[in-house]
Scaffold this motif. Sequence first.
Motif, PDB file in Angstrom:
ATOM      1  N   HIS A   1       0.814  -1.217   0.000  1.00 22.42           N
ATOM      2  CA  HIS A   1       0.000   0.000   0.000  1.00 22.42           C
ATOM      3  C   HIS A   1       0.848   1.268   0.000  1.00 22.42           C
ATOM      4  CE1 HIS A   1      -3.722  -2.265   0.607  1.00 22.42           C
ATOM      5  NE2 HIS A   1      -3.001  -3.036   1.389  1.00 22.42           N
ATOM      6  N   GLY A   2       2.131   1.127  -0.325  1.00 23.62           N
ATOM      7  CA  GLY A   2       2.998   2.290  -0.442  1.00 23.62           C
ATOM      8  C   GLY A   2       3.645   2.741   0.854  1.00 23.62           C
ATOM      9  N   ARG A   3       3.425   2.020   1.949  1.00 21.89           N
ATOM     10  CA  ARG A   3       4.048   2.408   3.216  1.00 21.89           C
ATOM     11  C   ARG A   3       5.544   2.109   3.165  1.00 21.89           C
ATOM     12  NH1 ARG A   3      -0.697  -0.373   4.867  1.00 21.89           N
ATOM     13  NH2 ARG A   3      -2.285   0.994   5.793  1.00 21.89           N
ATOM     14  N   THR A   4       6.348   3.075   3.578  1.00 15.93           N
ATOM     15  CA  THR A   4       7.799   2.907   3.597  1.00 15.93           C
ATOM     16  C   THR A   4       8.245   2.419   4.974  1.00 15.93           C
ATOM     17  OG1 THR A   4       8.313   5.145   4.362  1.00 15.93           O
ATOM     18  CG2 THR A   4       7.960   4.843   1.982  1.00 15.93           C
ATOM     19  N   SER A   5       9.558   2.390   5.175  1.00 23.52           N
ATOM     20  CA  SER A   5      10.110   1.933   6.457  1.00 23.52           C
ATOM     21  C   SER A   5       9.919   2.949   7.568  1.00 23.52           C
ATOM     22  CB  SER A   5      11.601   1.616   6.299  1.00 23.52           C
ATOM     23  OG  SER A   5      12.307   2.741   5.786  1.00 23.52           O
ATOM     24  N   LEU A   6       9.503   4.179   7.244  1.00 21.01           N
ATOM     25  CA  LEU A   6       9.225   5.196   8.253  1.00 21.01           C
ATOM     26  C   LEU A   6       7.729   5.463   8.275  1.00 21.01           C
ATOM     27  CD1 LEU A   6      10.072   7.332  10.320  1.00 21.01           C
ATOM     28  CD2 LEU A   6      10.481   8.915   8.412  1.00 21.01           C
ATOM     29  N   GLU A   7       7.095   5.196   9.410  1.00 22.48           N
ATOM     30  CA  GLU A   7       5.653   5.386   9.503  1.00 22.48           C
ATOM     31  C   GLU A   7       5.279   6.828   9.206  1.00 22.48           C
ATOM     32  OE1 GLU A   7       1.999   4.637  12.687  1.00 22.48           O
ATOM     33  OE2 GLU A   7       3.906   3.569  12.906  1.00 22.48           O
ATOM     34  N   GLY A   8       4.260   6.981   8.401  1.00 24.12           N
ATOM     35  CA  GLY A   8       3.808   8.304   8.013  1.00 24.12           C
ATOM     36  C   GLY A   8       4.314   8.754   6.661  1.00 24.12           C
ATOM     37  N   VAL A   9       5.286   8.027   6.103  1.00 20.08           N
ATOM     38  CA  VAL A   9       5.824   8.349   4.783  1.00 20.08           C
ATOM     39  C   VAL A   9       5.480   7.216   3.830  1.00 20.08           C
ATOM     40  CG1 VAL A   9       7.872   8.878   3.413  1.00 20.08           C
ATOM     41  CG2 VAL A   9       7.717   9.680   5.777  1.00 20.08           C
ATOM     42  N   TYR A  10       4.949   7.581   2.668  1.00 20.78           N
ATOM     43  CA  TYR A  10       4.550   6.627   1.648  1.00 20.78           C
ATOM     44  C   TYR A  10       5.323   6.945   0.365  1.00 20.78           C
ATOM     45  CZ  TYR A  10       0.574   6.236   4.855  1.00 20.78           C
ATOM     46  OH  TYR A  10      -0.218   6.076   5.968  1.00 20.78           O
ATOM     47  N   ALA A  11       5.465   5.960  -0.500  1.00 20.26           N
ATOM     48  CA  ALA A  11       6.102   6.184  -1.796  1.00 20.26           C
ATOM     49  C   ALA A  11       5.342   5.396  -2.850  1.00 20.26           C
ATOM     50  CB  ALA A  11       7.569   5.761  -1.775  1.00 20.26           C
ATOM     51  N   VAL A  12       5.192   5.994  -4.021  1.00 19.39           N
ATOM     52  CA  VAL A  12       4.419   5.381  -5.094  1.00 19.39           C
ATOM     53  C   VAL A  12       5.073   5.676  -6.440  1.00 19.39           C
ATOM     54  CG1 VAL A  12       2.184   5.458  -3.902  1.00 19.39           C
ATOM     55  CG2 VAL A  12       2.937   7.433  -5.231  1.00 19.39           C
ATOM     56  N   GLY A  13       4.675   4.915  -7.447  1.00 17.43           N
ATOM     57  CA  GLY A  13       5.104   5.176  -8.810  1.00 17.43           C
ATOM     58  C   GLY A  13       6.488   4.670  -9.119  1.00 17.43           C
ATOM     59  N   ASP A  14       7.174   5.366 -10.042  1.00 17.48           N
ATOM     60  CA  ASP A  14       8.464   4.902 -10.537  1.00 17.48           C
ATOM     61  C   ASP A  14       9.556   4.902  -9.477  1.00 17.48           C
ATOM     62  OD1 ASP A  14       7.308   4.585 -12.980  1.00 17.48           O
ATOM     63  OD2 ASP A  14       8.205   6.350 -13.912  1.00 17.48           O
ATOM     64  N   LEU A  15       9.330   5.553  -8.350  1.00 14.01           N
ATOM     65  CA  LEU A  15      10.306   5.540  -7.259  1.00 14.01           C
ATOM     66  C   LEU A  15      10.323   4.201  -6.538  1.00 14.01           C
ATOM     67  CD1 LEU A  15      12.299   7.392  -5.665  1.00 14.01           C
ATOM     68  CD2 LEU A  15      10.378   8.006  -4.180  1.00 14.01           C
ATOM     69  N   THR A  16       9.330   3.366  -6.779  1.00 13.47           N
ATOM     70  CA  THR A  16       9.175   2.097  -6.070  1.00 13.47           C
ATOM     71  C   THR A  16       9.310   0.929  -7.031  1.00 13.47           C
ATOM     72  OG1 THR A  16       6.768   2.023  -6.376  1.00 13.47           O
ATOM     73  CG2 THR A  16       7.606   3.236  -4.460  1.00 13.47           C
ATOM     74  N   PRO A  17       9.508  -0.297  -6.520  1.00 12.03           N
ATOM     75  CA  PRO A  17       9.657  -1.454  -7.405  1.00 12.03           C
ATOM     76  C   PRO A  17       8.385  -1.737  -8.191  1.00 12.03           C
ATOM     77  CG  PRO A  17      10.435  -1.952  -5.180  1.00 12.03           C
ATOM     78  CD  PRO A  17       9.712  -0.645  -5.104  1.00 12.03           C
ATOM     79  N   GLY A  18       8.556  -2.352  -9.367  1.00 14.60           N
ATOM     80  CA  GLY A  18       7.406  -2.741 -10.163  1.00 14.60           C
ATOM     81  C   GLY A  18       7.492  -2.220 -11.581  1.00 14.60           C
ATOM     82  N   HIS A  19       6.467  -2.530 -12.368  1.00  7.01           N
ATOM     83  CA  HIS A  19       6.427  -2.090 -13.756  1.00  7.01           C
ATOM     84  C   HIS A  19       6.193  -0.577 -13.828  1.00  7.01           C
ATOM     85  CE1 HIS A  19       6.465  -6.177 -15.230  1.00  7.01           C
ATOM     86  NE2 HIS A  19       5.442  -6.481 -14.469  1.00  7.01           N
TER      87      HIS A  19
END
Length: 380
Positions: free
Chosen positions: A284-302
């Motif tokens: 769901h886009g949650r990163t290793s720091l609670e309260g911070v999310y990451a989505v899109g080309d910055l994250t793994p996947g197509h």
Amino acid sequence: MISDDEFDFDVTVVGAGPAGLTSALYATRLGLDTLVVNRGGGRAAMMRDTHNVIGVTEETSGNEFLKTAQEQVKSYGGEYRRGFVEHVEAIGRGGGDSDSRGSGDDGDVDEGDDGAPDGFRVDTGDEELTTRRVVLATGFSDERPDPPLPRTGMGLHYCLHCDAYMFVDESVYVMGTGDSAAYVAMIMLNFTDEVDVLLRGEEPDWSDDTAEMLENHPVDVVREEITGMNKDDDGWLESFEFEDGTVREYKGGFPMYGSDYHAELADALGLEREDSGEVAVDDHGRTSLEGVYAVGDLTPGHNQIPVAMGEGAKCGIAIHMDLRAFPRSTDDIADLGPVDESEVPAVSPELMATAVAHEGHAGGPRADADEVEGEATADD
């Protein structure tokens, strides 16, 4: 400690590609005061045409696609600003701030009693604002080879899954010296029987297994550097000229030189990254720091618009679930008491006013028009 109603925004989205804008759209429509900060540019903005997005036709440019999305977010009450986020700083519980750029003396984020920051301070250069949650949608840039090169979208293409269809039964090149270049060349044999790998004077550095695979596929490896290029009257690539005097015709191709992740904010916040460079996230886009999310080309996947939009949607829903005031848990009821009528609905006055007036609202202009139309039909 900052109370929830003292933050400038519930959610701040950094970046306004398909993933970031979809996150903002969902967060806004789910009742969260949302800000999008966009520096401009990005891979989606470079698209001459839009491919593989159901409901969006080919002639829609990337800029047109993004402009429509921006207007949608704003129409529901989200705020959109052009700017560059210089850094994000975690705010610890009890009002204690972390050191600059979210790190303490030992490199760890100053977190609250429950292991999570209370919120974040965002510096756009022109101003500082506070926000309860941050979404990083800063993407990456493709590493470009040296010229001569055709224009992006007119013989130079960065997405095999988007553009392979364009080159069915056409001559295609792949530039690069690594495993990814060799693999893309072999994959393109599913679409055409004319595929070359262009080393451009460099030595290949793909693995032995990849070399063996490549030798057993009908792909030509061209070692000479490119010295010239020819285009047709419309600006599309026709051919490359090489140091040995040969001329090879191509309709288009794919440079495979890697990605430059825009992860400066992620690194400043100490977020975990994958070995390949992407920011590590859950489903769901949650990163290793609670309260911070990451989505899109910055994250793994197509790296695809529909995939980015799906990630943005799941992120927006996750933030809503993380922040929504109700239902109040039994523990919170014991601490805070039952929910009072004065506390509902848990939507800011600004969002409420926008929602009630919006054409998509049950009591909005469209509903009134439908009611009038229904009455007219009944009268007939």
